[in-house]
Enzyme design. Sequence first.
Site, mmCIF file in Angstrom:
data_model
loop_
_atom_site.group_PDB
_atom_site.id
_atom_site.type_symbol
_atom_site.label_atom_id
_atom_site.label_comp_id
_atom_site.label_asym_id
_atom_site.label_seq_id
_atom_site.Cartn_x
_atom_site.Cartn_y
_atom_site.Cartn_z
ATOM 1 N N ASP A 147 -1.952 60.866 -6.567
ATOM 2 C CA ASP A 147 -3.077 59.945 -6.456
ATOM 3 C C ASP A 147 -3.639 59.853 -5.041
ATOM 4 O OD1 ASP A 147 -3.103 59.401 -9.118
ATOM 5 O OD2 ASP A 147 -2.021 57.516 -8.991
ATOM 6 N N TYR B 167 -4.869 52.887 -13.212
ATOM 7 C CA TYR B 167 -3.932 52.075 -12.441
ATOM 8 C C TYR B 167 -4.591 51.454 -11.219
ATOM 9 C CZ TYR B 167 0.928 52.130 -14.038
ATOM 10 O OH TYR B 167 2.090 51.881 -14.702
ATOM 11 N N ASP C 15 10.602 63.252 20.018
ATOM 12 C CA ASP C 15 9.770 62.294 19.302
ATOM 13 C C ASP C 15 9.900 62.606 17.812
ATOM 14 O OD1 ASP C 15 7.820 60.578 18.431
ATOM 15 O OD2 ASP C 15 6.209 61.412 19.647
#
Length: 643
Positions: free
Chosen positions: A303, A387, A588
């Site tokens: 989605d 949805y 990092d």
Amino acid sequence: MKVHPLEPLSADEISGAVAILRAKEPRVDETMLIARVVLDEPTKSELAGAGAVEAAATTSGDGTVDRRAAITVVPGPGPSLFEAVVSLTAEAVTSCVAVDDVRPALLFEESFNAIVAVMENEEWQQAMRARGIDDFSKVQLDPWPAGRFGIDHETDRRITRVLSYLRDESNDNGYARPVEGVLVFVDLATGEVLEVQDHGFVPIPADKGSYFPADHQPLRADLRPVDVTQPDGPSFTLDGHAITWQKWSLRVSMDPYEGLVLHAVGYQDGGRVRSILHRAGVSEMVVPYGDPGPLHGWKNAFDAGEWGLGRMANSLTNGCDCLGEIRYLDAVFSDEHGNPSTIANAICIHEEDYGILWKHQDLHAGTTEVRRSRRLVVSSIATVGNYEYGFYWYFYLDGSLQLEVKLTGILSTMAFDPASGAPAHATVIAPGLAAPHHQHLFCLRLDMDVDGPVNEVHEVDVVADEMGAGNPLGNAFRPHSTRLDHELAAQRVVDPSRSRTWRIVNPAMRNGLGEPVAYKLVPGSTPTLLADPSSAVGKRAAFATRNLWVTPYEPSERRAAGDYPNQSSGEDGLPRWTSADRSLVDTDVVVWYTFGVSHVARPEDWPVMPVECAGFHLIPSGFFDRNPALDVPPPAHCAPKED
């Protein structure tokens, strides 16, 4: 006028970037569709050079960051794209690269054309007539992402699969009456209907599944008003997309695919803003369905990457979606022809009371101290087909933060013949209607900067000591911490039996007790992908086979399933990046956390689903020397009375 380097593109900047690209790149012309135009976000090193990292929520830096737009162009009907970067500062095209064998997210214009093509197709019309449907205007057609299953239709095409639902009236709930058995393949780019499959007649359910108040009378009459007022206004300030509230500072934006994104989250402590998160957003999400049949077994919608959580964002309304003293931010995107388009009120910002923050009643001294908790809420809601997904970031007075996803809307449904018995992989929710079992799995990309960019991730399990001389009563337990040193070792799953959490630690920064500062990721109860890893969705959504991944910071590694999951084969994203097994020490790091729900529907989820929640917390774990909320004032009506 200076613009902060992380401020989203304005409407004028979107128009300007597209105009520069079309004027200066001969391979791009006005006939080509535009899949997206977004800010090409500056890297951490660029932000540092402009003095806009530590206080990125409130400062504009010195203005030296090149302001760029990233543009994705769809040049023709095949599976290829142009990825361009345009410098708005220099009014130049800095790069334009052709990318083959990829498909953009489904384009709205092409999806609409697919609906028209199906509606006009004689074979589909015959399938409808065979089911007693002569008025085709009563049929709702839903284009779905097609996935990738090795069928001929997928080769060198951008396709969709289209499902049919019956609506007698325009405002009917279409998902109440699936026209089961009919599946249509359409070439999105050309509008050609490639195949109409008819897998046999199934009775269309009769119940219309209305959720409108007129059909559920009498309504409750004993809910009295709840008014949320702040006569002096809210406690937060909003400057462009920068928010400050209490000791928090952050920036927010809306990405067309990721939806709501946080930037430069920091907390003021000891006269300085301490960094916590550089960037946080929904990297990807997948909704795999568990019914193996031909009408539903292929369903595994991404989605975010196939539709776009930002593109599907709602315009929010006070008193409905939000309640209180609200401030809104619009989302400005490009349409598919390069023109700016605005979703009004796409981001909601407000405060909420949240019960007690801390309390103690001293029985010896006869004193009681209590503090009320309050949280800042930054939210958005996306409607993706049937949805709704509500994304709620909460910031608390004690330095903790939380993401809560609220799932609601209407179930994806299937019709079945009651005479043949209930389907094995679905829940019966109405006569002749069932909802296939499915999952909703969200992958958050958390670019952590706990007191600076060099962080480590430690997995912490709470384990029992062996019974013996050191544990004679068999009651001893302690936390056991393991540093995740390399990418392959950092692919982890939630373990509630061990109260498993993950600490993001800065080994170079110490608190007042001499310990490294950290934030802790506290998972909820959450599943991983249930589909077989060798399945089509198992390959494409491999990120969901683990709850935690950790990678070194690399700005181009943004999407957990790769930049183009639509019809992908599954080789891209986290599995490919982490196969290098890069070191996670003295660097990092980016934390990728997948959570969600396995949804076995209930009758109570029909005809519209009450909210179900999923999410996680990030809480300080040695980041502060003591409770950082000791300076919160007591509630006025709880203050000690004067003699």
